[in-house]
Design a protein around this motif. Sequence first.
Motif, short mmCIF file in Angstrom:
data_model
loop_
_atom_site.label_atom_id
_atom_site.label_comp_id
_atom_site.label_asym_id
_atom_site.label_seq_id
_atom_site.Cartn_x
_atom_site.Cartn_y
_atom_site.Cartn_z
N GLU A 127 49.27 43.05 -8.63
CA GLU A 127 48.80 44.12 -9.50
C GLU A 127 47.69 44.93 -8.85
N ASP A 128 47.07 44.37 -7.79
CA ASP A 128 46.03 45.11 -7.06
C ASP A 128 46.58 46.35 -6.38
N PHE A 129 47.90 46.37 -6.14
CA PHE A 129 48.51 47.55 -5.56
C PHE A 129 48.57 48.71 -6.55
N PHE A 130 48.45 48.39 -7.83
CA PHE A 130 48.61 49.40 -8.88
C PHE A 130 47.47 49.32 -9.90
N PRO A 131 46.25 49.62 -9.48
CA PRO A 131 45.11 49.53 -10.40
C PRO A 131 45.21 50.57 -11.52
N ASN A 132 44.72 50.21 -12.66
CA ASN A 132 44.74 51.12 -13.80
C ASN A 132 43.47 51.96 -13.79
N LYS A 133 43.57 53.20 -13.32
CA LYS A 133 42.41 54.07 -13.19
C LYS A 133 42.35 55.06 -14.35
N PRO A 134 41.15 55.46 -14.76
CA PRO A 134 41.04 56.46 -15.83
C PRO A 134 41.60 57.81 -15.40
N CYS A 135 42.13 58.53 -16.36
CA CYS A 135 42.75 59.83 -16.09
C CYS A 135 41.68 60.90 -15.93
N LYS A 136 41.65 61.58 -14.77
CA LYS A 136 40.66 62.65 -14.52
C LYS A 136 41.21 64.02 -14.87
N ASP A 137 42.43 64.30 -14.41
CA ASP A 137 43.07 65.60 -14.68
C ASP A 137 44.49 65.38 -15.15
N GLU A 138 44.99 66.31 -15.94
CA GLU A 138 46.35 66.20 -16.46
C GLU A 138 47.26 67.18 -15.71
N ILE A 139 47.63 66.79 -14.50
CA ILE A 139 48.56 67.58 -13.68
C ILE A 139 49.83 66.75 -13.51
N ALA A 140 50.96 67.34 -13.87
CA ALA A 140 52.24 66.63 -13.84
C ALA A 140 52.81 66.62 -12.42
N VAL A 141 53.18 65.42 -11.94
CA VAL A 141 53.68 65.26 -10.57
C VAL A 141 54.84 64.26 -10.57
N GLN A 142 55.86 64.58 -9.79
CA GLN A 142 56.90 63.62 -9.45
C GLN A 142 56.92 63.45 -7.93
N ILE A 143 57.23 62.27 -7.47
CA ILE A 143 57.39 62.02 -6.04
C ILE A 143 58.89 61.92 -5.75
N ALA A 144 59.39 62.84 -4.94
CA ALA A 144 60.80 62.87 -4.59
C ALA A 144 60.99 62.32 -3.20
N ALA A 145 61.79 61.27 -3.07
CA ALA A 145 62.08 60.67 -1.76
C ALA A 145 63.57 60.76 -1.50
N SER A 146 63.92 60.96 -0.23
CA SER A 146 65.33 60.96 0.13
C SER A 146 65.50 60.40 1.53
N GLY A 147 66.69 59.91 1.79
CA GLY A 147 66.99 59.30 3.08
C GLY A 147 68.27 58.51 3.00
N PRO A 148 68.62 57.80 4.06
CA PRO A 148 69.84 57.00 4.05
C PRO A 148 69.82 55.87 3.02
N ASP A 149 68.66 55.58 2.45
CA ASP A 149 68.57 54.51 1.45
C ASP A 149 68.74 55.03 0.03
N THR A 150 68.91 56.34 -0.15
CA THR A 150 69.07 56.90 -1.49
C THR A 150 70.52 57.33 -1.70
N ASP A 151 70.99 57.23 -2.93
CA ASP A 151 72.38 57.58 -3.23
C ASP A 151 72.60 59.10 -3.21
N TRP A 152 71.55 59.86 -3.41
CA TRP A 152 71.67 61.32 -3.49
C TRP A 152 70.67 61.98 -2.54
N ALA A 153 70.97 63.23 -2.16
CA ALA A 153 70.03 64.02 -1.35
C ALA A 153 69.00 64.62 -2.30
N ASN A 154 68.07 63.79 -2.76
CA ASN A 154 67.20 64.14 -3.89
C ASN A 154 66.34 65.38 -3.64
#
Length: 485
Positions: free
Chosen positions: A293-320
């Motif tokens: 769980e240390d890899f994912f600490p629960n930090k307080p929210c500073k700003d409300e900016i919406a973000v998605q992380i898009a990854a693609s490669g030979p390990d993904t089913d789609w060219a995301n």
Amino acid sequence: MLELFQNNIWYVLIVINYLLAISAVTTLLFRNINPTKTLSYIIVLVFFPFFGLLVYYLFGQEYRKSKIFNRKNILNQSIVKKLNASLEQTKSQLDALEDDFLEDKIKLVKLLQKSDKAPLTKCNTVDILLNGETKFDRLLEDLKAAKHHIHIEYYIVRDDKIGSKVLNLLCEKALSGVKVRLSIDDVGSSITRKMKTKLKESGVEFYSFMPVLFPKFTGRMNYRNHRKIVIIDGAVGYIGGINISDAYVNYPESEDYWRDTHLRLEGEAIVTLQVQFLINWNFVSDSDVDISEDFFPNKPCKDEIAVQIAASGPDTDWANIMEVIFSAITSADDYIYLTTPYFIPNPQIITALQVASKSGIDVRLLIPDKSDSWTAKHATNAYLDSLFDAGIKVYRYQKGFIHAKTLVVDDVFSTIGTSNMDYRSFNINFEINAVVYNKKVSKELKAIFLKDLESAQVMNPEAWIKRPKSEKIKESICKLWAPLL
């Protein structure tokens, strides 16, 4: 018999070559990949004996969905599944966000959430960092402050001036008790044996991605890890186009100016960034990572900016990443501003840009005037006529080399990351982009784009048509090779 073979060895080799070529062509046809790419390989295999086979076996192997790139060991761990479930938005929540600030870009969120299992995170701080000197000032400061772990994954790491500064700091942090994991691409990176020894003796866990025998001679070897990410204490993340090398820093003594863009992130998006790192680390280290769980600490929210992380490669089913860029272009209502160092797009992206421009949308493309790749430059030039025909404005950056990989649409959507606008980034390399849905960030990126245009020259379609035939021949040849670049 032996004498007969020796007297006809050339014919024997030719027969063997074409038997192997037929086998390769059959494999290509059954794979049912892009027809243009298939045809390019067939031409090379048929008309260039031996060389064609070499090209195919170096660049033509397809590992998408293959077991050698396994995401499940990480994605199925309970902590990761629980975190992804907590971040994933329900249909009603997404519908509410559409009315709130996403407007008609909600389909982009749904696309990534379905195809890449990439949740939309709403609590984030996003800082746009221009050029290497700005990025490394912030990065070194954050690395010095690390308490628990440092995770770094890069295409290019060199132990030159800036690289040594970063690597020596990693050694210091590892010696102080911070867990440091470093993954570099074996083709893109160049670290001396002395530095590698120091890293290992300091306790830095260090692996190369898909090692090759002669990296200096395999610059286009397939399936390279083109990502550039850092995660510090699970709280701070970096993502963008700037590698760890002096070439990316505009020192006073630098001969060439390098224009690039990176992001510094804090917030919930670090969860997805961390997961993507761990998936790669699980592969390069050939061991199951003990996720805490240390890899994912629960930090307080500073700003409300919406973000998605898009990854693609030979390990993904789609060219995301390609899909989200395509969808962003087709959803545009006002403008599309695109910056890329390599513009070798697939037919879908070309058509999307053409249709957008012909529909009255302001479409502008910023590319380098001087490229660091002869073939990429001429391949890019081969596509410009089709853009001019649709009324798209193309600018060539004059101040130096522009390496930024950014797209901003309608003051709502923007993406910054590692993906170029080319076949290799869309289909072959491991890439990662931050997708941001925020007016403030989009307007800032738009202003940066317009500022860059002040150092660029708009291309004249009428003058371009009159370029020498010799240039057109080079372009045609390089365009033929485009799917292989």
